[in-house]
Design a protein around this motif. Structure first.
Motif, PDB file in Angstrom:
ATOM      1  N   SER A  43       0.826  -1.202   0.000  1.00  0.00           N
ATOM      2  CA  SER A  43       0.000   0.000   0.000  1.00  0.00           C
ATOM      3  C   SER A  43       0.863   1.257   0.000  1.00  0.00           C
ATOM      4  CB  SER A  43      -0.933  -0.014   1.214  1.00  0.00           C
ATOM      5  OG  SER A  43      -1.675   1.165   1.295  1.00  0.00           O
ATOM      6  N   LEU A  44       1.885   1.267   0.821  1.00  0.00           N
ATOM      7  CA  LEU A  44       2.776   2.421   0.908  1.00  0.00           C
ATOM      8  C   LEU A  44       3.499   2.652  -0.416  1.00  0.00           C
ATOM      9  CD1 LEU A  44       4.110   4.662   2.624  1.00  0.00           C
ATOM     10  CD2 LEU A  44       5.828   2.976   3.276  1.00  0.00           C
ATOM     11  N   LEU A  45       4.025   1.599  -1.000  1.00  0.00           N
ATOM     12  CA  LEU A  45       4.741   1.744  -2.267  1.00  0.00           C
ATOM     13  C   LEU A  45       3.816   2.193  -3.392  1.00  0.00           C
ATOM     14  CD1 LEU A  45       7.168  -1.298  -2.104  1.00  0.00           C
ATOM     15  CD2 LEU A  45       7.783   1.125  -2.024  1.00  0.00           C
ATOM     16  N   THR A  46       2.607   1.674  -3.420  1.00  0.00           N
ATOM     17  CA  THR A  46       1.632   2.093  -4.425  1.00  0.00           C
ATOM     18  C   THR A  46       1.306   3.569  -4.258  1.00  0.00           C
ATOM     19  OG1 THR A  46       0.716  -0.134  -4.575  1.00  0.00           O
ATOM     20  CG2 THR A  46      -0.690   1.676  -5.345  1.00  0.00           C
ATOM     21  N   HIS A  47       1.097   3.975  -3.017  1.00  0.00           N
ATOM     22  CA  HIS A  47       0.810   5.376  -2.728  1.00  0.00           C
ATOM     23  C   HIS A  47       1.983   6.270  -3.149  1.00  0.00           C
ATOM     24  CE1 HIS A  47      -0.378   9.011  -0.605  1.00  0.00           C
ATOM     25  NE2 HIS A  47       0.796   9.007  -0.022  1.00  0.00           N
ATOM     26  N   LEU A  48       3.200   5.882  -2.800  1.00  0.00           N
ATOM     27  CA  LEU A  48       4.370   6.696  -3.132  1.00  0.00           C
ATOM     28  C   LEU A  48       4.588   6.794  -4.638  1.00  0.00           C
ATOM     29  CD1 LEU A  48       6.829   5.573  -0.339  1.00  0.00           C
ATOM     30  CD2 LEU A  48       5.792   7.842  -0.598  1.00  0.00           C
ATOM     31  N   GLU A  49       4.339   5.705  -5.333  1.00  0.00           N
ATOM     32  CA  GLU A  49       4.493   5.707  -6.781  1.00  0.00           C
ATOM     33  C   GLU A  49       3.502   6.695  -7.416  1.00  0.00           C
ATOM     34  OE1 GLU A  49       5.509   2.018  -9.683  1.00  0.00           O
ATOM     35  OE2 GLU A  49       3.696   1.841  -8.515  1.00  0.00           O
ATOM     36  N   PHE A  50       2.250   6.630  -6.997  1.00  0.00           N
ATOM     37  CA  PHE A  50       1.229   7.543  -7.500  1.00  0.00           C
ATOM     38  C   PHE A  50       1.546   8.981  -7.088  1.00  0.00           C
ATOM     39  CE2 PHE A  50      -2.757   9.850  -6.703  1.00  0.00           C
ATOM     40  CZ  PHE A  50      -3.265   9.883  -7.985  1.00  0.00           C
ATOM     41  N   TYR A  51       1.902   9.154  -5.845  1.00  0.00           N
ATOM     42  CA  TYR A  51       2.222  10.475  -5.304  1.00  0.00           C
ATOM     43  C   TYR A  51       3.359  11.116  -6.091  1.00  0.00           C
ATOM     44  CZ  TYR A  51       4.447  13.901  -2.236  1.00  0.00           C
ATOM     45  OH  TYR A  51       5.035  15.035  -1.751  1.00  0.00           O
ATOM     46  N   ALA A  52       4.424  10.368  -6.301  1.00  0.00           N
ATOM     47  CA  ALA A  52       5.606  10.925  -6.963  1.00  0.00           C
ATOM     48  C   ALA A  52       5.266  11.430  -8.356  1.00  0.00           C
ATOM     49  CB  ALA A  52       6.723   9.881  -7.023  1.00  0.00           C
ATOM     50  N   VAL A  53       4.560  10.621  -9.121  1.00  0.00           N
ATOM     51  CA  VAL A  53       4.229  11.025 -10.490  1.00  0.00           C
ATOM     52  C   VAL A  53       3.382  12.295 -10.475  1.00  0.00           C
ATOM     53  CG1 VAL A  53       2.921  10.366 -12.554  1.00  0.00           C
ATOM     54  CG2 VAL A  53       4.458   8.715 -11.467  1.00  0.00           C
ATOM     55  N   ARG A  54       2.328  12.288  -9.690  1.00  0.00           N
ATOM     56  CA  ARG A  54       1.414  13.432  -9.641  1.00  0.00           C
ATOM     57  C   ARG A  54       2.125  14.682  -9.097  1.00  0.00           C
ATOM     58  NH1 ARG A  54      -2.363  12.645  -5.451  1.00  0.00           N
ATOM     59  NH2 ARG A  54      -2.242  14.707  -4.604  1.00  0.00           N
ATOM     60  N   HIS A  55       2.841  14.509  -8.008  1.00  0.00           N
ATOM     61  CA  HIS A  55       3.514  15.643  -7.378  1.00  0.00           C
ATOM     62  C   HIS A  55       4.587  16.238  -8.285  1.00  0.00           C
ATOM     63  CE1 HIS A  55       5.440  18.216  -4.480  1.00  0.00           C
ATOM     64  NE2 HIS A  55       6.577  17.577  -4.670  1.00  0.00           N
ATOM     65  N   PHE A  56       5.422  15.397  -8.847  1.00  0.00           N
ATOM     66  CA  PHE A  56       6.512  15.896  -9.668  1.00  0.00           C
ATOM     67  C   PHE A  56       5.986  16.604 -10.918  1.00  0.00           C
ATOM     68  CE2 PHE A  56       9.498  12.485  -7.810  1.00  0.00           C
ATOM     69  CZ  PHE A  56       9.815  13.315  -6.749  1.00  0.00           C
ATOM     70  N   GLN A  57       4.937  16.074 -11.527  1.00  0.00           N
ATOM     71  CA  GLN A  57       4.367  16.740 -12.697  1.00  0.00           C
ATOM     72  C   GLN A  57       3.884  18.142 -12.339  1.00  0.00           C
ATOM     73  OE1 GLN A  57       1.355  13.992 -14.003  1.00  0.00           O
ATOM     74  NE2 GLN A  57       2.764  12.879 -15.331  1.00  0.00           N
ATOM     75  N   MET A  58       3.197  18.244 -11.209  1.00  0.00           N
ATOM     76  CA  MET A  58       2.672  19.535 -10.792  1.00  0.00           C
ATOM     77  C   MET A  58       3.806  20.496 -10.438  1.00  0.00           C
ATOM     78  SD  MET A  58      -0.181  20.376  -7.912  1.00  0.00           S
ATOM     79  CE  MET A  58      -1.363  19.382  -8.803  1.00  0.00           C
ATOM     80  N   GLU A  59       4.777  20.009  -9.681  1.00  0.00           N
ATOM     81  CA  GLU A  59       5.888  20.857  -9.270  1.00  0.00           C
ATOM     82  C   GLU A  59       6.679  21.351 -10.485  1.00  0.00           C
ATOM     83  OE1 GLU A  59       8.256  20.513  -5.298  1.00  0.00           O
ATOM     84  OE2 GLU A  59       9.276  19.280  -6.807  1.00  0.00           O
ATOM     85  N   GLU A  60       6.919  20.461 -11.431  1.00  0.00           N
ATOM     86  CA  GLU A  60       7.652  20.847 -12.630  1.00  0.00           C
ATOM     87  C   GLU A  60       6.874  21.873 -13.451  1.00  0.00           C
ATOM     88  OE1 GLU A  60       8.646  17.130 -14.542  1.00  0.00           O
ATOM     89  OE2 GLU A  60       9.901  16.529 -12.832  1.00  0.00           O
ATOM     90  N   ARG A  61       5.553  21.745 -13.477  1.00  0.00           N
ATOM     91  CA  ARG A  61       4.740  22.726 -14.191  1.00  0.00           C
ATOM     92  C   ARG A  61       4.925  24.114 -13.573  1.00  0.00           C
ATOM     93  NH1 ARG A  61      -1.032  22.200 -13.087  1.00  0.00           N
ATOM     94  NH2 ARG A  61      -0.744  24.081 -11.876  1.00  0.00           N
ATOM     95  N   TYR A  62       4.855  24.181 -12.232  1.00  0.00           N
ATOM     96  CA  TYR A  62       5.067  25.463 -11.563  1.00  0.00           C
ATOM     97  C   TYR A  62       6.459  26.005 -11.840  1.00  0.00           C
ATOM     98  CZ  TYR A  62       0.748  25.319  -8.842  1.00  0.00           C
ATOM     99  OH  TYR A  62      -0.557  25.309  -8.457  1.00  0.00           O
ATOM    100  N   MET A  63       7.440  25.133 -11.849  1.00  0.00           N
ATOM    101  CA  MET A  63       8.809  25.575 -12.108  1.00  0.00           C
ATOM    102  C   MET A  63       8.960  26.105 -13.534  1.00  0.00           C
ATOM    103  SD  MET A  63      11.051  22.650 -10.266  1.00  0.00           S
ATOM    104  CE  MET A  63      11.030  22.436  -8.502  1.00  0.00           C
ATOM    105  N   MET A  64       8.338  25.423 -14.492  1.00  0.00           N
ATOM    106  CA  MET A  64       8.401  25.891 -15.881  1.00  0.00           C
ATOM    107  C   MET A  64       7.739  27.252 -16.015  1.00  0.00           C
ATOM    108  SD  MET A  64       7.850  22.701 -18.448  1.00  0.00           S
ATOM    109  CE  MET A  64       7.269  21.341 -17.435  1.00  0.00           C
TER     110      MET A  64
END
Length: 135
Positions: A43-64
């Motif tokens: 459960s933790l790994l599934t959550h982290l995998e989903f979290y990382a993709v979603r979070h990084f995409q959003m963060e990178e958008r703000y950075m761009m």
């Protein structure tokens, strides 16, 4: 490790996501003290995998959008963390719950949080200077 308001960068959605990272670390610690099961790790790994993709995409958008000068380095870090958690999940799927899996998750979560907080003297200033003030 506990979330502190000092860690906020001023973008509510990103702050909420960063807080989730602290919660995941605390959930792992709690699970270790209560008796870790494969279901909890999965459960933790599934959550982290989903979290990382979603979070990084959003963060990178703000950075761009803010023309963050070190965007390419941030993207490389994001790719590293995404790959590490994918590798850990694959190892878990192949070998089951092992001390090495638990150790790897703990290490990567700690590294991720340290990267978030200590890349510069002030996470708030570092991030505020790279991202727009509104979401």
């Amino acid at each position: 490790m506990q979330w502190k308001d000092d860690y906020k960068i001023g973008i509510p959605v990103i702050d909420a996501q960063h807080k989730q990272l602290f919660l995941a670390t605390n959930e792992l610690s709690e699970a270790l003290s209560k008796g870790l099961t494969p279901a909890v790790i999965n459960s933790l790994l599934t959550h982290l995998e989903f979290y990382a993709v979603r979070h990084f995409q959003m963060e990178e958008r703000y950075m761009m959008e803010s023309s963050y000068p070190d965007l390419s380095e941030e993207i490389e870090e994001h790719q590293y963390f995404t790959k590490r958690f994918t590798d850990i999940k694959n190892e878990f799927t192949q070998n089951g719950l092992t001390p090495d899996i638990v150790h790897a998750i703990q290490n990567e979560l700690s590294l991720w949080i340290n990267c978030l907080l200590y890349t510069s003297p002030s996470p708030r200033d570092r991030t505020r200077s790279r991202m727009p003030s509104s979401a």
